[in-house]
Design an enzyme around this catalytic site. Structure first.
Site, mmCIF file in Angstrom:
data_model
loop_
_atom_site.group_PDB
_atom_site.id
_atom_site.type_symbol
_atom_site.label_atom_id
_atom_site.label_comp_id
_atom_site.label_asym_id
_atom_site.label_seq_id
_atom_site.Cartn_x
_atom_site.Cartn_y
_atom_site.Cartn_z
ATOM 1 N N ASP A 127 36.232 -5.310 -38.299
ATOM 2 C CA ASP A 127 35.250 -6.190 -37.683
ATOM 3 C C ASP A 127 35.546 -7.614 -38.176
ATOM 4 O OD1 ASP A 127 32.071 -6.016 -36.583
ATOM 5 O OD2 ASP A 127 32.620 -7.798 -37.726
ATOM 6 N N HIS A 165 27.469 -4.011 -34.326
ATOM 7 C CA HIS A 165 28.902 -4.032 -34.654
ATOM 8 C C HIS A 165 29.511 -2.645 -34.459
ATOM 9 C CE1 HIS A 165 28.850 -8.065 -36.671
ATOM 10 N NE2 HIS A 165 27.561 -7.786 -36.618
HETATM 11 C C1 UDX Z 1 24.083 -8.561 -33.804
HETATM 12 C C2 UDX Z 1 24.318 -9.872 -33.059
HETATM 13 O O1 UDX Z 1 23.171 -10.417 -32.510
HETATM 14 C C3 UDX Z 1 25.405 -9.768 -32.071
HETATM 15 O O2 UDX Z 1 25.576 -10.945 -31.299
HETATM 16 C C4 UDX Z 1 26.650 -9.411 -32.779
HETATM 17 O O3 UDX Z 1 27.725 -9.365 -31.915
HETATM 18 C C5 UDX Z 1 26.425 -8.072 -33.411
HETATM 19 O O4 UDX Z 1 25.329 -8.126 -34.297
HETATM 20 P P1 UDX Z 1 22.044 -7.216 -32.660
HETATM 21 O O5 UDX Z 1 21.201 -8.355 -33.100
HETATM 22 O O6 UDX Z 1 21.621 -5.875 -32.993
HETATM 23 O O7 UDX Z 1 23.548 -7.443 -33.102
HETATM 24 O O8 UDX Z 1 22.100 -7.352 -31.045
HETATM 25 P P2 UDX Z 1 23.107 -6.867 -29.945
HETATM 26 O O9 UDX Z 1 24.453 -7.435 -30.129
HETATM 27 O O10 UDX Z 1 22.457 -7.154 -28.664
HETATM 28 O O11 UDX Z 1 23.228 -5.296 -30.176
HETATM 29 C C6 UDX Z 1 22.159 -4.415 -30.047
HETATM 30 C C7 UDX Z 1 22.649 -3.111 -29.462
HETATM 31 O O12 UDX Z 1 21.602 -2.152 -29.614
HETATM 32 C C8 UDX Z 1 22.966 -3.199 -27.975
HETATM 33 O O13 UDX Z 1 24.156 -2.511 -27.703
HETATM 34 C C9 UDX Z 1 21.794 -2.488 -27.313
HETATM 35 O O14 UDX Z 1 22.130 -1.795 -26.136
HETATM 36 C C10 UDX Z 1 21.370 -1.518 -28.381
HETATM 37 N N1 UDX Z 1 19.942 -1.190 -28.260
HETATM 38 C C11 UDX Z 1 18.985 -2.113 -28.527
HETATM 39 C C12 UDX Z 1 19.598 0.082 -27.859
HETATM 40 O O15 UDX Z 1 20.466 0.923 -27.598
HETATM 41 N N2 UDX Z 1 18.288 0.397 -27.765
HETATM 42 C C13 UDX Z 1 17.305 -0.481 -28.028
HETATM 43 O O16 UDX Z 1 16.133 -0.099 -27.924
HETATM 44 C C14 UDX Z 1 17.661 -1.785 -28.431
#
Ligand code: UDX
Length: 487
Positions: A133, A24
């Site tokens: 948010d 987020h």
């Molecule tokens: C969650 C939900 O899954 C998502 O759909 C919602 O919109 C926000 O909350 P999360 O489960 O963490 O988030 O997944 P994601 O939305 O994919 O966000 C993860 C972020 O962390 C991405 O921007 C990704 O680039 C970043 N990341 C992940 C890194 O920078 N390094 C990593 O090693 C893993």
């Protein structure tokens, strides 16, 4: 009064309130930078723990003088990561502890002559708008009470947002809660995705009883968000041509600005790395490892910042990866194993296979990894940031969704946009091996997927270019914020 000050006094000042989790914070911080780049003052209000992490890096404040970081207590343990089951607790804590403090802060910031808050170098105009948010809806009451317009950034996909919005209808029609255990039963009554979803593709909270606190939490958010003046989505028009018009039937003003991370680069330049929004330390050595791999050969595996695996799941995934014979870069966060399932001795064949062709990291610069030429596939949990980053990079996806919106996103990836394969609800080693091979090896299926994701990557590039939809929508948002007409 100096001219600079007069200009500054009439400019917009927007408070951004992200939900306290990586997925987020990242898109909200991209939005913050885009607004500051246009001269808008932004107060970026994080909970104390995240505030400390974000402000340790000075690059952002140096680059954007109108970006002001502020913190607010949330009374949560510093390292508490949200889970679907803790959402209700986090929300209660935000309501009881954060809400009254937010009210005081908004009143202070809205006062024209308040000196205490204002930056010493650049005068900060009174607060004109709040962007929350989309799951921080307690703040709508506060903004309404103080008389400040409120918008929402929805960090989930437009398609899952639309699914959420239709859940009250599904309940009314008797489709929810499920009447039996058939998870492949079709869901036909969500306009815009009539032939697409099965029960298993609905947001994960639909698998809970409807009186579960987490289900109730989402229902409250669905109801409350109808009160905001406008909603910002991290998508682009060509990705969701069936869904955006549906959303527009219920929400009179929407701005599609996605992919936000790419719009940021297109508008502001790429001199600042995406790491500025990372709450964790990145292992950059993986980039050198990728340099040593053949083009398109590596499957990148990352389940975002929140997903949890049991030890059994972890071992099944690991065996599947090793048995597929493909080189892999896998993000295994230190907090990824479910509690009570701590590390035990790793089977020797996994150790050996990983040494031979794998790299395991705790956290990586994901955008850079996805852009690396060695990466030919992305095994993801289908979090929306990861999905749109994967689309931008033009990388075919293998989906293993776990939470909330991810169930919907992965169905769209597999059957809607046809840019990947959906492995939801299975995780045995032979399925993993089969799916990884199907994603990574030459053949009709991979070719079709690649063509489709490549097409969306091109459309995404157009969306953030000067005559593209996201670029123009950002202009419109900036204009509306400056003219103070998003009411
Ligand atoms: C969650 C939900 O899954 C998502 O759909 C919602 O919109 C926000 O909350 P999360 O489960 O963490 O988030 O997944 P994601 O939305 O994919 O966000 C993860 C972020 O962390 C991405 O921007 C990704 O680039 C970043 N990341 C992940 C890194 O920078 N390094 C990593 O090693 C893993």
């Amino acid at each position: 009064m100096s001219t600079e000050m007069e200009e500054s006094e009439s400019a917009a000042h927007v408070l951004l309130l992200p939900f306290p989790a990586q997925g987020h914070i990242t898109p909200m911080l991209s939005l913050a930078q885009l607004l500051c780049h246009a001269g808008i003052h932004v107060t970026f209000l994080s909970t104390e723990h995240n505030h400390r992490l974000l402000t340790q890096r000075r690059a952002l404040s140096a680059r954007f003088p109108t970006l002001h970081f502020e913190s607010i207590p949330d009374a949560l343990p510093p390292d508490q990561a949200p889970t679907i089951h803790s959402l209700h607790d986090i929300s209660s804590s935000l309501r009881s502890v954060t809400k009254p403090l937010l009210r005081d802060l908004l009143i202070t910031l809205a006062k024209k002559d308040d000196e205490s808050y204002r930056s010493t170098t650049i005068r900060c105009p009174p607060l004109s708008c709040v962007i929350i948010d989309g799951i921080m809806c307690f703040a709508i009451d506060v903004a309404e009470e103080v008389g400040i317009p409120v918008l929402a950034l929805r960090t989930v996909s437009a398609c899952s947002f639309w699914c959420y919005s239709c859940i009250p209808d599904l309940i009314q029609q008797g489709q929810l809660p499920f009447q039996d255990q058939d998870m492949d039963h079709p869901i036909r009554d969500i306009p815009g995705m009539e032939a697409l979803l099965r029960r298993r593709d609905l947001p994960s909270f639909c698998r809970m009883p409807i009186d579960h606190p987490s289900f109730k939490f989402f229902m409250e958010q669905i109801e409350a968000i109808t009160r905001v003046s406008a909603i910002i989505f991290n998508t682009f028009d060509d990705l969701d041509p069936l869904i955006l018009p549906q959303i527009a039937t219920r929400f009179h003003k929407i701005y599609t600005l996605g992919p936000l991370h790419a719009l940021l680069k297109s508008r502001v330049g790429d001199d600042l790395s995406s790491s500025v929004s990372s709450l964790r330390h990145e292992d950059r050595r993986c980039m050198a490892w990728l340099d040593s791999q053949q083009s398109g050969s590596v499957i990148f595996v990352s389940f975002g910042s929140l997903a949890k695996l049991s030890r059994v799941q972890l071992l099944e995934f690991w065996h599947g990866l090793i048995n597929s014979g493909k080189p892999f870069l896998w993000v295994v966060r230190s907090d990824m194993l479910s509690s009570g399932q701590e590390e035990r001795a790793t089977p020797v064949e996994l150790e050996d296979g990983t040494k031979e062709r794998g790299y395991i990291a705790e956290w990586v610069p994901q955008e850079e990894v996805l852009a690396h030429k060695a990466v030919g596939g992305f095994w993801t949990h289908s979090g929306w940031n990861s999905t749109i980053e994967g689309i931008w990079a033009g990388v075919p996806m293998l989906c293993w969704p776990q939470l909330v919106d991810q169930q919907v996103n992965s169905r769209w990836v597999g059957e809607g946009w046809k840019i990947g394969l959906d492995m939801k609800d299975t995780c045995d080693r032979s399925t993993v091996e089969k799916m990884v091979r199907a994603l990574m090896e030459e053949g009709d299926q991979r070719e079709q997927i690649f063509k489709s994701v490549d097409n969306f990557a091109k459309l995404a590039r157009h969306a953030v270019s000067e005559d593209g939809s996201s670029y123009k929508n950002l202009e419109k948002l900036i204009e509306d914020l400056n003219e103070k007409i998003v009411m």
